[in-house]
Design an enzyme around this catalytic site. Structure first.
Site, short mmCIF file in Angstrom:
data_model
loop_
_atom_site.label_atom_id
_atom_site.label_comp_id
_atom_site.label_asym_id
_atom_site.label_seq_id
_atom_site.Cartn_x
_atom_site.Cartn_y
_atom_site.Cartn_z
N HIS A 93 -13.83 -0.11 14.73
CA HIS A 93 -12.42 0.11 14.31
C HIS A 93 -11.52 -0.11 15.52
CE1 HIS A 93 -8.75 2.13 13.04
NE2 HIS A 93 -9.15 1.88 11.82
N GLU A 141 -7.52 -6.11 10.36
CA GLU A 141 -6.41 -5.17 10.56
C GLU A 141 -5.62 -5.54 11.82
OE1 GLU A 141 -7.27 -0.93 8.77
OE2 GLU A 141 -8.04 -1.08 10.79
N SER A 203 -3.03 6.23 6.62
CA SER A 203 -1.83 7.08 6.48
C SER A 203 -1.16 6.98 5.11
CB SER A 203 -0.83 6.75 7.59
OG SER A 203 -0.55 5.37 7.63
O1 G3P Z 1 -8.65 2.30 9.11
C1 G3P Z 1 -7.47 2.07 8.44
C2 G3P Z 1 -6.33 1.95 9.34
O2 G3P Z 1 -6.55 1.53 10.63
C3 G3P Z 1 -5.07 1.51 8.72
O3 G3P Z 1 -4.24 2.57 8.98
O4 G3P Z 1 -2.46 4.12 8.53
O5 G3P Z 1 -2.01 1.70 8.52
O6 G3P Z 1 -3.32 2.67 6.67
P1 G3P Z 1 -2.94 2.77 8.11
#
Ligand code: G3P
Length: 224
Positions: A93, A141, A203
């Protein structure tokens, strides 16, 4: 069950601890059954055992180490995660990066133990390299959008489509999911249109005032 998956990463948000976490796990079981969507929950590590008795809640570890059982104090040892009730693990991650050779060892170990591997990547070129390690899923991500409330599918849609291409060009079996800033149902439907096989969200759910409704909103576009 649909092939698309939804992963909730609770990180170490205090909003997903104690009774709030137990309630969220109930919602996961309900929404997953009602909509026929496969939902995985990645709770704070200390809560894995507590949740393992709940029916219909698939648990992922937020991180796994390559160390073996035995004298390996403090590591997330994969065999022990399995005994504690995990079905698989997030790997690499953005908030817990590891080297490519350790990712390789961890993915291989997860596969040997019949556990799901979800390896995270920051760019399509990383996706390309990581797809060679043959994980079940790669989660793309962009780090700058994590926790921003601005969805990757909206701000950088080409990152999703490029990642799908990058993965499939070296390994047609690997599925690509996406995450970062996902907060609305439309963010999810856009991601699917761009070729993703699901989402990784934190989040958008952990900080929501109505976690059940938010989970339904995000899971619906993943149902068949
Ligand atoms: O692991 C999921 C994360 O890194 C994404 O975070 O808060 O943007 O949904 P968020």
């Amino acid at each position: 069950m649909s092939e698309n998956i939804l992963i909730i990463n609770c990180k170490n948000y205090v909003e997903t601890t104690g009774d709030d976490l137990l309630l969220l796990a109930d919602y996961v079981s309900k929404v997953s059954n009602d909509l026929g969507v496969k939902i995985y929950l990645a709770p704070p590590t200390s809560y894995i055992s507590l949740l393992s008795n709940l029916k219909d809640v698939l648990l992922l570890s937020q991180h796994s180490d390559s160390e073996d059982v035995g004298g390996t104090t403090g590591y997330n040892v994969i065999e022990i995660l399995k005994i504690a009730g995990c079905s698989g693990s997030l790997v690499n991650h953005s908030e817990k990066r590891i080297s490519q050779s350790i990712i390789d060892t961890v993915v291989t170990k997860l596969r040997k133990l019949n556990m799901l591997s979800v390896v995270c990547a920051r760019t399509p070129s990383e996706v390309n390299h990581l797809a060679r390690l043959n994980p079940d899923y790669i989660a793309i991500e962009p780090p700058e959008l994590i926790g921003s409330g601005i969805a990757v599918s909206n701000a950088q849609p080409e990152i999703i489509s490029d990642s799908v291409k990058a993965a499939k060009s070296v390994n047609p079996k690997v599925q690509v999911i996406c995450g970062a800033g996902i907060v609305k149902g439309e963010d999810v439907s856009e991601s699917i249109k761009l070729g993703a096989s699901g989402i990784l969200v934190a989040s958008g759910i952990t900080k929501s005032n109505n976690k059940l409704n938010k989970l339904i909103e995000l899971a619906k576009p993943l149902a068949n």
